[in-house]
Design an enzyme around this catalytic site. Sequence first.
Site, PDB file in Angstrom:
ATOM      1  N   TYR A  14       6.417  -1.403  12.499  1.00 32.69           N
ATOM      2  CA  TYR A  14       7.562  -1.182  11.733  1.00 32.69           C
ATOM      3  C   TYR A  14       8.237   0.156  11.876  1.00 32.69           C
ATOM      4  O   TYR A  14       9.301   0.364  11.208  1.00 32.69           O
ATOM      5  CB  TYR A  14       7.098  -1.258  10.127  1.00 32.69           C
ATOM      6  N   HIS A  19      14.336  -1.261   7.546  1.00 33.78           N
ATOM      7  CA  HIS A  19      13.298  -1.318   6.270  1.00 33.78           C
ATOM      8  C   HIS A  19      12.525   0.191   6.111  1.00 33.78           C
ATOM      9  O   HIS A  19      12.039   0.498   4.978  1.00 33.78           O
ATOM     10  CB  HIS A  19      12.276  -2.350   6.166  1.00 33.78           C
ATOM     11  N   TYR A  64       2.799  -1.237   1.769  1.00 31.61           N
ATOM     12  CA  TYR A  64       3.974  -2.143   2.326  1.00 31.61           C
ATOM     13  C   TYR A  64       5.088  -2.130   1.209  1.00 31.61           C
ATOM     14  O   TYR A  64       4.742  -1.866   0.041  1.00 31.61           O
ATOM     15  CB  TYR A  64       3.246  -3.642   2.646  1.00 31.61           C
ATOM     16  N   ASN A  66       6.669  -4.248  -0.699  1.00 33.82           N
ATOM     17  CA  ASN A  66       6.793  -4.772  -1.886  1.00 33.82           C
ATOM     18  C   ASN A  66       5.837  -4.497  -3.127  1.00 33.82           C
ATOM     19  O   ASN A  66       5.744  -4.853  -4.171  1.00 33.82           O
ATOM     20  CB  ASN A  66       6.371  -6.412  -1.788  1.00 33.82           C
ATOM     21  N   ASN A 112      12.800  -5.411  -2.991  1.00 37.87           N
ATOM     22  CA  ASN A 112      11.589  -5.451  -3.651  1.00 37.87           C
ATOM     23  C   ASN A 112      10.902  -4.353  -3.733  1.00 37.87           C
ATOM     24  O   ASN A 112       9.947  -4.248  -4.620  1.00 37.87           O
ATOM     25  CB  ASN A 112      10.774  -6.487  -2.715  1.00 37.87           C
TER      26      ASN A 112
END
Length: 185
Positions: A14, A19, A64, A66, A112
């Site tokens: 990631y 993000h 993470y 969310n 989120n």
Amino acid sequence: MYIIAGLGNPGKEYEKTRHNAGFAVIDELASKHNIDIDNSKFKGMLGKGVINGEKVVLVKPLTYMNNSGECIRAVMDYYKADIEDFIVVFDDISLDVGKLRVRPKGSAGGHNGIKSIIAHLGSDGFKRVKFGVGNKPSGWDLADWVLGRFNKEDEKTLEDAKKRACEAIETIMAEGTEFAMNKFN
């Protein structure tokens, strides 16, 4: 004391994705102020230091995106921090790459990570620095877009934008959110 969090996802896969813009800004802020983010606690990575005379805790939740609120709630509780002393920086697809938007509070706007923080804190009354990552192209899946990487052209814009995001956070701390909004929005 300020709690300053950047949102993202843990793991090499990631790194440098849209993000993870929040993580990138926290890393830039840590580097600028010689703060080591090396304490694994509360489902996140933390670093304590001082920015312009104010004690800060920099936070990168490792839950993470969310589930970011789990880490933030635990950090806020441990440090007995007021919501007025919490600032979060995160990616925003409604802004062009590198554009910033400072807000004193507000809804999750479909993000989120912010939804999770609002749910865990029981309030949307925290300061934010939205970091533009560009809107997804037609036909793209949203998850594929935000988990994708920036192109070479955008990377140049990002270096300057990370520095401006750090300045926006410092301005919120020193001059207040409204002043920062007038300067950076």
